[in-house]
Design an enzyme around this catalytic site. Structure first.
Site, PDB file in Angstrom:
ATOM      1  N   LEU A 137      -7.953  -1.144  -6.209  1.00  0.00           N
ATOM      2  CA  LEU A 137      -6.788  -0.529  -6.832  1.00  0.00           C
ATOM      3  C   LEU A 137      -6.091   0.289  -5.758  1.00  0.00           C
ATOM      4  O   LEU A 137      -6.751   0.909  -4.907  1.00  0.00           O
ATOM      5  CB  LEU A 137      -7.192   0.371  -8.002  1.00  0.00           C
ATOM      6  N   ASP A 138      -4.754   0.293  -5.780  1.00  0.00           N
ATOM      7  CA  ASP A 138      -4.020   1.124  -4.837  1.00  0.00           C
ATOM      8  C   ASP A 138      -4.479   2.572  -4.959  1.00  0.00           C
ATOM      9  O   ASP A 138      -4.964   3.010  -6.007  1.00  0.00           O
ATOM     10  CB  ASP A 138      -2.516   1.055  -5.120  1.00  0.00           C
ATOM     11  N   LYS A 139      -4.277   3.325  -3.907  1.00  0.00           N
ATOM     12  CA  LYS A 139      -4.664   4.745  -3.892  1.00  0.00           C
ATOM     13  C   LYS A 139      -4.143   5.475  -5.123  1.00  0.00           C
ATOM     14  O   LYS A 139      -4.887   6.227  -5.769  1.00  0.00           O
ATOM     15  CB  LYS A 139      -4.124   5.411  -2.623  1.00  0.00           C
ATOM     16  N   ARG A 246       3.676  -4.209  -9.580  1.00  0.00           N
ATOM     17  CA  ARG A 246       4.760  -3.350  -9.109  1.00  0.00           C
ATOM     18  C   ARG A 246       5.960  -4.189  -8.653  1.00  0.00           C
ATOM     19  O   ARG A 246       7.111  -3.868  -8.971  1.00  0.00           O
ATOM     20  CB  ARG A 246       4.253  -2.462  -7.975  1.00  0.00           C
TER      21      ARG A 246
END
Length: 327
Positions: A137-139, A246
């Site tokens: 998962l992205d930060k 996104r």
């Protein structure tokens, strides 16, 4: 460990014989590596050739060394653990936590936290005592993650993520707060992704014929209209491309609230919304949460399903948007 070659095993390659006898505890590539490094013997004679054929009645030994110490340091970082057993661990990752050490983030990551939390229960991935990261998962994306603790779990989970649910074993779903009102309550975004021409660190929708184009499909369903300004949307993935949700939602004109990479053009919109705009500014990340993860347990075959409620910051953002529509 000692293994006897039965008549039905005769003629098999040494690496195939050992991998089969161990029942998936070690991958064939891992067995090959151990043989080539001198950890195997046949009738007490060292053998370094994985292709050597075994004969009935032979005694095969494989010495599996202790996993090497991990390069990242173990750090006492708090974790929200949803499930843990000998094979894997499921955590609810908070926003702001980087998953894996990398330049600029060598410490303070999920891997550092797992090395401390799991300790000796990590049996080693390919001979290294470390957690097996099979998805990321992205930060600034929060939510449910599963991490392998053994070679067996690492291989099985990697296969399930590679299939993206097409074989029925895995389910992944996200909640996102996006700008605007989507034209349909449910929809499918089928658009290939590749590197952005303007910024090589970003992804964008690209023509199908481009060499780096990768098939990408996102399904969405509007959960709630948050006034005229925003919507709460549930997304499921048929593919797992970098930044897929996104980029896809930005592509159809509804970028994630707080996404300064793919929705920067909406920053001025937020500033015009008074108190709501202030709430968006305070939010400080893209509004994306991995709220559901289902998979087949690598060892037991049991169907596992985990869900995570919206974190406080996303819940407060939704409440601010609701209040604005009622005023």
């Amino acid at each position: 460990m000692a293994l006897r070659v039965e008549p039905e095993d005769a003629g098999a390659r040494l690496d195939q014989f050992i991998a089969a006898k161990l029942g998936g505890q070690l991958s064939r590539s891992r067995v090959q590596s151990l043989i080539e490094r001198g950890h195997a013997s046949v009738d007490d004679v060292s053998v370094a050739e994985p292709k050597r054929r075994v004969r009935s009645g032979e005694s095969v030994r494989l010495a599996v060394p202790m996993p090497e110490a991990p390069e990242p340091a173990a750090e006492d970082i708090p974790l929200t653990v949803l499930f843990e057993d000998a094979e894997l661990i499921v955590v609810d990752k908070p926003a702001g936590l980087v998953v894996h050490p990398a330049p600029g983030n060598w410490t303070g990551t999920l891997v550092n936290a797992l090395l401390h939390h799991c300790g000796d229960s990590l049996s080693g991935i390919n001979g290294v005592r470390r957690p097996g990261i099979v998805h990321r998962l992205d930060k600034d994306t929060s939510g449910v993650m599963v991490v392998a603790k053994t070679d067996l779990a690492h291989r099985s989970l990697a296969e399930q993520f590679a299939a993206h649910g097409r074989d029925g074993r895995m389910e992944r779903a996200y909640l996102a707060v996006v700008w605007g009102t989507l034209p349909r309550p449910v929809g499918v975004i089928d658009a290939p992704l590749g590197r952005s021409n303007s910024d090589r660190t970003k992804r964008s929708v690209v023509p199908e014929g481009r060499p780096d184009a990768r098939h990408a499909v996102t399904r969405y369903e509007v959960v709630e209209r948050l006034g005229e300004q925003a919507s709460l949307v549930a997304c499921t993935l048929e593919t797992g491309r970098t930044h897929q949700i996104r980029v896809h939602l930005s592509h159809i004109g509804h970028p994630l609230v707080g996404d300064d990479v793919y929705g920067a053009h909406f920053r001025s919109k937020a500033r015009k919304l008074g108190l709501v705009g202030e709430a968006v500014e305070r939010f400080g990340r893209q509004a994306l949460h991995a709220f559901r993860l289902g998979f087949e347990h690598p060892a037991t075959g049991e169907t596992m399903l985990f869900e995570s409620e919206l974190p406080d910051d996303m819940r407060e953002l939704c409440e601010a948007l609701r209040r604005s529509s009622a005023e």
